[in-house]
Design an enzyme around this catalytic site. Structure first.
Site, PDB file in Angstrom:
ATOM      1  N   PRO A 243      -1.111  14.062 -28.501  1.00  0.00           N
ATOM      2  CA  PRO A 243      -1.874  15.248 -28.110  1.00  0.00           C
ATOM      3  C   PRO A 243      -1.864  15.472 -26.607  1.00  0.00           C
ATOM      4  CG  PRO A 243      -3.361  13.495 -28.856  1.00  0.00           C
ATOM      5  CD  PRO A 243      -1.962  13.069 -29.171  1.00  0.00           C
ATOM      6  N   LYS A 244      -1.769  14.400 -25.829  1.00  0.00           N
ATOM      7  CA  LYS A 244      -1.721  14.533 -24.374  1.00  0.00           C
ATOM      8  C   LYS A 244      -0.504  15.340 -23.960  1.00  0.00           C
ATOM      9  CE  LYS A 244       0.565  11.711 -22.177  1.00  0.00           C
ATOM     10  NZ  LYS A 244       0.151  10.466 -21.501  1.00  0.00           N
TER      11      LYS A 244
ATOM     12  N   HIS B 149      25.033  19.197 -11.506  1.00  0.00           N
ATOM     13  CA  HIS B 149      24.465  20.255 -10.670  1.00  0.00           C
ATOM     14  C   HIS B 149      24.313  21.545 -11.460  1.00  0.00           C
ATOM     15  CE1 HIS B 149      23.552  22.186  -6.865  1.00  0.00           C
ATOM     16  NE2 HIS B 149      24.399  23.152  -7.171  1.00  0.00           N
TER      17      HIS B 149
ATOM     18  N   PHE C 191      -0.102   1.711  -9.242  1.00  0.00           N
ATOM     19  CA  PHE C 191       1.138   2.487  -9.173  1.00  0.00           C
ATOM     20  C   PHE C 191       1.603   2.582  -7.718  1.00  0.00           C
ATOM     21  CE2 PHE C 191       1.726   4.379 -13.405  1.00  0.00           C
ATOM     22  CZ  PHE C 191       0.514   4.085 -13.991  1.00  0.00           C
TER      23      PHE C 191
ATOM     24  N   CYS D  58      -1.918   6.361 -29.867  1.00  0.00           N
ATOM     25  CA  CYS D  58      -0.840   7.230 -29.420  1.00  0.00           C
ATOM     26  C   CYS D  58      -0.794   8.530 -30.203  1.00  0.00           C
ATOM     27  CB  CYS D  58       0.494   6.500 -29.549  1.00  0.00           C
ATOM     28  SG  CYS D  58       1.932   7.517 -29.156  1.00  0.00           S
TER      29      CYS D  58
ATOM     30  N   ASP E 167      -6.601  -0.702 -41.106  1.00  0.00           N
ATOM     31  CA  ASP E 167      -6.825   0.235 -40.011  1.00  0.00           C
ATOM     32  C   ASP E 167      -8.177   0.900 -40.204  1.00  0.00           C
ATOM     33  OD1 ASP E 167      -6.269   3.338 -38.852  1.00  0.00           O
ATOM     34  OD2 ASP E 167      -5.494   1.694 -37.645  1.00  0.00           O
ATOM     35  N   PHE E 168      -8.956   0.965 -39.162  1.00  0.00           N
ATOM     36  CA  PHE E 168     -10.275   1.595 -39.262  1.00  0.00           C
ATOM     37  C   PHE E 168     -10.671   2.139 -37.906  1.00  0.00           C
ATOM     38  CE2 PHE E 168     -13.983   2.225 -41.848  1.00  0.00           C
ATOM     39  CZ  PHE E 168     -15.010   2.398 -40.934  1.00  0.00           C
TER      40      PHE E 168
ATOM     41  N   ARG F 112     -10.296   0.974 -20.240  1.00  0.00           N
ATOM     42  CA  ARG F 112     -10.350   0.746 -21.689  1.00  0.00           C
ATOM     43  C   ARG F 112     -10.543  -0.750 -21.953  1.00  0.00           C
ATOM     44  NH1 ARG F 112      -8.267   4.921 -24.779  1.00  0.00           N
ATOM     45  NH2 ARG F 112      -7.437   3.533 -26.376  1.00  0.00           N
TER      46      ARG F 112
ATOM     47  N   GLU G 156      -4.256  12.875 -15.946  1.00  0.00           N
ATOM     48  CA  GLU G 156      -3.504  13.669 -16.926  1.00  0.00           C
ATOM     49  C   GLU G 156      -4.422  14.697 -17.587  1.00  0.00           C
ATOM     50  OE1 GLU G 156       0.164  10.737 -18.389  1.00  0.00           O
ATOM     51  OE2 GLU G 156      -1.750  10.678 -19.449  1.00  0.00           O
TER      52      GLU G 156
ATOM     53  N   ALA H 105      -9.994   7.465 -11.783  1.00  0.00           N
ATOM     54  CA  ALA H 105      -8.760   7.698 -11.036  1.00  0.00           C
ATOM     55  C   ALA H 105      -7.560   7.159 -11.794  1.00  0.00           C
ATOM     56  CB  ALA H 105      -8.861   7.007  -9.676  1.00  0.00           C
TER      57      ALA H 105
ATOM     58  N   TYR I 104      -4.574   7.088 -14.877  1.00  0.00           N
ATOM     59  CA  TYR I 104      -3.639   8.140 -15.281  1.00  0.00           C
ATOM     60  C   TYR I 104      -4.255   8.980 -16.395  1.00  0.00           C
ATOM     61  CZ  TYR I 104      -2.165   5.114 -19.186  1.00  0.00           C
ATOM     62  OH  TYR I 104      -2.139   4.324 -20.307  1.00  0.00           O
TER      63      TYR I 104
ATOM     64  N   GLU J 213      20.140  14.880  -9.973  1.00  0.00           N
ATOM     65  CA  GLU J 213      21.277  14.600  -9.083  1.00  0.00           C
ATOM     66  C   GLU J 213      20.854  14.064  -7.723  1.00  0.00           C
ATOM     67  OE1 GLU J 213      22.038  19.310  -8.501  1.00  0.00           O
ATOM     68  OE2 GLU J 213      23.417  18.009  -7.390  1.00  0.00           O
TER      69      GLU J 213
ATOM     70  N   ARG K  81      -4.473   3.198  -9.221  1.00  0.00           N
ATOM     71  CA  ARG K  81      -4.363   1.817  -8.727  1.00  0.00           C
ATOM     72  C   ARG K  81      -3.262   1.097  -9.496  1.00  0.00           C
ATOM     73  NH1 ARG K  81      -7.795  -1.100  -5.836  1.00  0.00           N
ATOM     74  NH2 ARG K  81      -9.412   0.516  -6.083  1.00  0.00           N
TER      75      ARG K  81
ATOM     76  N   CYS L  99      -0.796   9.567 -26.343  1.00  0.00           N
ATOM     77  CA  CYS L  99       0.480  10.183 -25.960  1.00  0.00           C
ATOM     78  C   CYS L  99       0.764  11.540 -26.590  1.00  0.00           C
ATOM     79  CB  CYS L  99       1.689   9.315 -26.310  1.00  0.00           C
ATOM     80  SG  CYS L  99       1.398   7.580 -26.572  1.00  0.00           S
TER      81      CYS L  99
END
Lengths: 505, 149
Positions: free
Chosen positions: A75-76, A480, A236, A68, A51-52, A302, A212, A206, A208, A485, A234, A73
């Site tokens: 920190p977001k 409820h 979605f 992530c 890993d680097f 990305r 976000e 544009a 996510y 619901e 785009r 994911c």
């Protein structure tokens, strides 16, 4: 005669018969890579992980754990939560609390979040060491299909051989090819560890990721603008994407539409407490304009890091965007090399990468034949109006089944918690299921806009993957008062043209 | 500097002993304290004089000659072995906590920034890195914590 006795074989720790040092080498210590490595070692394989992190132009870097945990994911979701807390504090007086919303302290938030991330980086290091997965904080690339050459940050080199190799390097954000982009712009790689308040911010894109980031920045009191070339989100569901945009506009996010930046210049350096000023030149409708911001964040797409592992050395097939084509068993065109996570053409989601990593390891070392199901993977976009979905968008369903064969049931809903304070933005909350008429109204698309979208969508997705029909949804009795619901009492179809506006009682 | 030597008189002679028999070995600093207040003082002084500071929180030795905390007894020899490899400029502060102090849910160790939840715990001060309980008796993990980055 004399019998020659063979010396006992040294215990190499390897599971299978082959001349290489490791049974498995994983390139990429993110969600998918780590899940694969840890499952493999559990099954008796001798495993190493490379890993680097190449630092960003701003010199931002991070520890093991991948996108992530460090710049995605986690920190977001934490910053999104921080911004929601701000809104709830504001509305708490309606519930009798004598609280006053004070200004948000950006540095304190970043400090808390980074402290959590770093403790998780360390826990991963402990876990790998404890499970005897060899970890190299080194940049690996192919010499041949069983040999990797790696370099650490000081340039020291190492050669490692492995029987099976799994590619899970993920991707990094793109910068536009315009003057000043890499010198003055930042990306999601930087925002979550930014030491000082970003100031007036422009989010370009544009996607996510752009929405976000713009969403939580705005919620934290940052003057936020989003610049988009054409449509939002785009790919979605369009109705849902439009509602997200409207909600963000109603929340105070500014949108510059049909615009593309062409140049970024620094017109004022940061000076003590006063932030830098960046002049953004952009074209909109054929005209050129400028605007000033303290921070420009690019979230325009990305690219998978495939080209960085010297793929040509092994003749690895890959697309121009870096994506590696694989079989349903994650195998590349090179027999002993596999690929998963963000570098393959599949939803770029941590749980999917983890699932495919684990199942791949089970197939390679545990005799399993179970494949990862890439269909009906639920997701949630954590924009200020959260959006959870599982299955097909309306547009994809129409394309697949034909408009006459689908029935769309939809409704608006207002969370009970919000009725105490009146929030016009709640008109954007929405619920929709897309059913295939000739298949007993089987639900092929589930869409929810509202609070706690991840929690709502996660549960209902089980029904979707089990082939639930509209009748099954109707059979279910709702809880409820909740937002979920609404899915148990859907009546109005899009086809009917009836209004779904909630009337005052 | 004479102030520090006077406070940690035992340490001074311990180091002196090592210098006598191991002239080629350059030792890390080892400090032992018995209370939260003493720990704070030791941590403050090490912050300025040492490049790497580790804090071990462990159960005190009772009349039996062993720690009241079984995990701590198991960890002791492992930590001692790994600590031999600590470089010069590193410091290990060992804080012995007695059982009544630890069992009090309001004790200062739990409530402080240390956020101590169990003993033994070894923390690399100034970082988010720590080992807890059974992790402290695994040599490869303690070695990894003690590594310079």
């Amino acid at each position: 005669g004399m019998f020659r006795v063979q010396a006992p074989e040294a215990d190499t720790g390897k599971k299978d018969e082959h001349p290489y040092t490791f049974d498995l080498a994983v390139i990429g210590g993110g969600s998918g890579g780590l899940a694969c490595a840890k499952e493999a070692v559990k099954l008796g394989a001798k495993v190493c992980v490379f890993d680097f992190v190449t630092p960003t132009p701003l010199k931002t870097s991070w520890g093991v754990g991948g996108t992530c945990l460090n710049v995605g994911c986690i920190p977001k979701k934490l910053m999104h939560t921080a911004s929601i807390y701000g809104e709830l504090i504001q509305e708490a007086s309606a519930y009798g609390w004598g609280v006053e919303k004070k200004e948000h302290n950006w540095s304190n938030m970043v400090s808390s979040i980074q402290g959590h991330i770093k403790s998780q980086n360390w826990k991963i290091r402990v876990d790998l060491r404890d499970k005897e997965v060899t970890y190299y904080n080194e940049y690996a690339s192919f010499v041949d299909n069983h040999t990797l050459l790696s370099k650490n940050k000081r340039g020291a080199e190492r050669t490692v051989t492995a029987n099976k190799i799994v590619l899970a390097m993920g991707g990094r954000p793109n910068y536009p090819d315009i003057p000043g982009a890499t010198e003055f712009g930042i990306t999601s790689d930087d925002i979550f560890s930014l030491k000082s308040h970003p100031g007036k911010t422009l989010c370009v894109g544009a996607s996510y990721i752009s929405l976000e980031c713009a969403g939580f920045l705005n919620g934290l009191g940052v003057d936020t603008t989003v610049m988009v070339r054409s449509i939002l989100l785009r790919g979605f569901d369009k109705t849902c994407a439009d509602r997200i945009g409207t909600y963000m506009e109603n929340s105070g996010v500014k949108f510059v539409k049909k615009a593309v930046p062409t140049k970024i210049e620094r017109v004022k350096e940061a000076d003590g407490d006063s932030p830098q000023e960046l002049l953004v030149t952009y074209t909109q409708d054929g005209q050129e304009y400028t605007a000033t911001y303290n921070t420009v964040l690019f979230a325009i797409g990305r690219t998978a890091l495939t080209s960085k592992v010297n793929p040509d050395a092994i003749g690895l097939k890959y697309e121009p965007n870096g994506k590696v084509p694989v079989t349903e068993a994650e195998q590349t065109n090179v027999e002993n090399v596999y690929a998963l996570g963000d570098i393959i053409q599949a939803p770029e989601l941590t749980p999917l990468a983890i699932q495919s990593g684990r199942l791949l390891a089970k197939r390679l070392f545990g005799g399993s034949s179970l494949l990862t199901d890439y269909v009906n993977v639920p997701t949630t976009v954590f924009t200020p109006l959260e959006y959870g979905s599982c299955g097909l968008s309306e547009e994809a369903a129409i394309a697949k089944y034909g408009e006459e064969n689908i029935e769309v049931y939809h409704a608006q809903h207002v969370p009970t918690e919000h009725t105490v304070w009146e929030d016009g933005k709640d008109a954007q909350n929405y619920a929709k299921i897309i059913c295939v008429i000739p298949e007993n109204e089987k639900v092929v698309g589930f869409h929810y806009l509202g609070p706690n979208a991840g929690e709502v969508t996660g549960g209902f997705s089980l029904g979707v993957i089990m082939g639930a029909t509209k009748a099954d949804f109707d059979r279910l009795v709702g809880i409820h008062p909740t937002s979920s619901e609404v899915f148990t009492t859907l009546k109005i179809t899009k086809r009917s043209g009836q209004s779904i506006d909630i009337e005052d009682c | 500097s004479s102030g520090i030597n006077a406070e940690y008189g035992e340490f001074q002679s311990y180091q002196h002993y090592f210098i006598q028999i191991n002239l080629s070995t350059v030792m890390a600093k080892f400090i032992t304290v018995n209370s939260f207040a003493e720990y704070l003082k030791a941590a403050e002084s090490c912050k300025n004089s040492c490049s790497l500071v580790f804090a071990l929180f462990t159960g005190s030795i009772t009349e039996t000659g062993k720690s009241w905390c079984p995990d701590c007894s198991k960890a002791d020899p492992v930590i001692e072995k790994a600590a031999k490899e600590l470089p010069q400029g590193a410091c290990l502060i060992t804080t012995y906590i007695d059982r009544p102090t630890w069992k009090n849910p309001d004790n200062e160790f739990r409530k402080s920034d240390l956020k101590l939840k169990s003993v033994p715990t070894i923390i690399k001060l100034g970082t988010e890195r720590r080992l807890v309980e059974g992790e402290c008796s695994k040599l490869s993990l303690v070695e990894m914590l003690f590594e310079e980055d």
